[in-house]
Scaffold this motif. Structure first.
Motif, PDB file in Angstrom:
ATOM      1  N   UNK A  83       0.833  -1.203   0.000  1.00  0.00           N
ATOM      2  CA  UNK A  83       0.000   0.000   0.000  1.00  0.00           C
ATOM      3  C   UNK A  83       0.867   1.253   0.000  1.00  0.00           C
ATOM      4  N   UNK A  84       1.944   1.240   0.777  1.00  0.00           N
ATOM      5  CA  UNK A  84       2.842   2.393   0.818  1.00  0.00           C
ATOM      6  C   UNK A  84       3.437   2.660  -0.554  1.00  0.00           C
ATOM      7  N   UNK A  85       3.917   1.619  -1.218  1.00  0.00           N
ATOM      8  CA  UNK A  85       4.591   1.788  -2.512  1.00  0.00           C
ATOM      9  C   UNK A  85       3.615   2.232  -3.598  1.00  0.00           C
ATOM     10  N   UNK A  86       2.570   1.451  -3.814  1.00  0.00           N
ATOM     11  CA  UNK A  86       1.675   1.743  -4.934  1.00  0.00           C
ATOM     12  C   UNK A  86       0.731   2.907  -4.618  1.00  0.00           C
ATOM     13  N   UNK A  87       0.366   3.041  -3.335  1.00  0.00           N
ATOM     14  CA  UNK A  87      -0.439   4.188  -2.947  1.00  0.00           C
ATOM     15  C   UNK A  87       0.300   5.488  -3.178  1.00  0.00           C
TER      16      UNK A  87
END
Length: 475
Positions: A83-87
């Protein structure tokens, strides 16, 4: 550790590829005059170098969110890292870029004016109220968090630290932006870098690894079995997608000297914050034996206890204290700009010039009184409302970006898709949460998806269809 490096690499690739795509679609104009050059007032509109603006922007947006949020998000397992990366790449950095660039195009206006320009007067008036409430919640959260850490570290009652931080906030809110924020924040940035790099080196040297369960990215590992959807996307806001950033980007939009700097300052600072979030998520996933052990520490002393325990264990006494001070600096350097942004939003609404220090005090003092009263509430409740208000602001700003692109005849999906996703997240959450309507998830999720579909249809009817038809008629 290899997965952490891989995730950081993805963020960097996202900056140099998708970031350029976003920039090309928006179309910055290098020769266009910016508010910093046309509206300089020596207080809020002050030209600064790109490197200084980047560091200030990073410190403005990186409060407790990319630390406490990822620590709490680590309870769900490695899915938090995804979530951190793609968000960040497809949502948060896009959100930050448009909130900053549309502010530049609107003479450095705050987020309510930017939203109003794209979505109409009702949206503007709603955001005037909503953004001030969010900023007050942010300011309060970013008082209590560092106050608790300092109290643990120096054995001084937390109330004294709350008073001291509020006193600093008052000063930083009313003085010209280059006197404290522009002068000292780059130094704080160096402390932040030391904290981040030092902790990761300490983790490698210590030999800690991911939970024994392995890297099950799509398995919910929360010890209390809390649902991953939509709670993960509310729990980790700063570090992935954060509406608070939309209130901060205009501060630096008033200081930028060239529109071409937008990708480096706005998109780039979000990627930088995502790296901080990844560090703390990795620490949560690696330092403790499992999610149950991590949750036990959080239950005993909150995320602040995790910060204190991990920093001292990995870096020793002196290094640990420096790392904790780095964590303390983050929320303080965001809390002061939160109150500063709230002052400017109120000033824009009242059309009250801020050149006079008395006008600044006239707005600031009542805000700090309200902020202090909010600190008397339970921290956990404040944090949950902050999380929802934060993501709701992000949703609205992304819809504003989509509307701008649709009206300009540009590829609006780079904003529309993350706006739709955040609509589903925020409405599902408030329908399910105890602070909202407390509906079962089997009902809350269809409600969130239905509202998202309605929002997409309304967007098409108001912006995409009519403006596309008008362009065809003009040709």
């Amino acid at each position: 550790m290899l997965w952490f490096i891989f995730c950081v690499a993805l963020l960097l690739v996202g900056y140099f590829t998708y970031g350029k795509i976003v920039e090309r679609i928006f179309g910055p104009q290098p020769n266009r005059k910016t508010p910093a050059t046309e509206m300089a007032d020596g207080v809020d509109y002050v030209a600064m170098s790109d490197k200084k603006i980047y560091l200030v922007q990073l410190l403005n947006i990186a409060g407790l969110g990319p630390i406490f949020g990822p620590i709490l998000g680590a309870l769900y397992g490695p899915s938090a890292m995804l979530w951190i990366v793609f968000g960040s790449i497809f949502g948060g950095a896009v959100h930050d870029y448009f909130s900053g660039m549309l502010s530049i195009r609107a003479n450095g206006a705050s987020v309510p004016t930017v939203v109003g320009n794209e979505l109409g007067q009702f949206a503007k008036h709603f955001m005037n109220l909503f953004a001030v409430i969010l900023l007050l919640l942010v300011g309060v959260v970013f008082v209590l968090g560092p106050a608790e850490l300092l109290a643990k570290m120096m054995n001084v009652h937390v109330g004294w630290w709350v008073a001291a931080i509020f006193a600093y906030y008052i000063l930083a809110t009313i003085v010209p932006i280059d006197k404290i924020i522009g002068r000292f924040y780059p130094i704080f940035g160096a402390l932040l870098i030391f904290m981040s790099v030092g902790l990761m080196i300490g983790l490698v040297v210590s030999g800690h690894h991911f939970y024994n369960q392995g890297l099950h990215f799509f398995t919910n590992m929360h010890p209390k079995d809390l649902p991953l959807w939509p709670l993960l996307f509310i729990t980790i806001a700063c570090g992935a997608v954060s509406g608070f950033h939309a209130t901060q980007s205009p501060l630096m939009a008033r200081c930028m000297q060239n529109e071409r700097s937008g990708r480096f300052v706005f998109y780039g600072a979000m990627i930088g914050e995502a790296v901080i979030a990844l560090i703390w998520c990795t620490l949560g996933l690696s330092f403790y034996q499992d999610t149950t052990a991590l949750n036990a520490t959080i239950t005993h002393g909150g995320p602040a206890a995790v910060v204190h325990q991990v920093s001292i264990a990995l870096l020793g006494g002196v290094g640990g204290i420096l790392a904790i001070l780095g964590v303390v600096v983050l929320p303080i350097t965001s809390g002061d700009t939160a109150f500063r942004s709230a002052r400017l939003i109120v000033a824009e609404f009242l059309k009250l010039s801020q050149k006079s220090i008395f006008h600044r005090l006239w707005i600031a003092i009542p805000m700090f009184i309200v902020g202090y009263l909010i600190t008397l509430a339970q921290f956990g409740v404040i944090w949950r409302y902050f999380g929802w208000a934060n993501q709701t602001t992000a949703m609205i700003m992304l819809w504003a970006g989509a509307a701008y692109l649709a009206k300009e005849g540009k590829f609006h999906w780079i904003c529309t898709l993350p706006a739709a996703f955040m609509t589903a997240v925020t409405f599902t959450y408030i329908a399910h949460a105890t602070i909202g309507f407390n509906l079962p998830m089997s009902i809350a999720t269809p409600v969130g998806l239905a509202i998202t579909l309605i929002a997409l249809i309304a967007f098409w009817l108001k912006f995409k269809g009519p403006y596309a038809q008008a362009r065809l008629e003009n040709h």
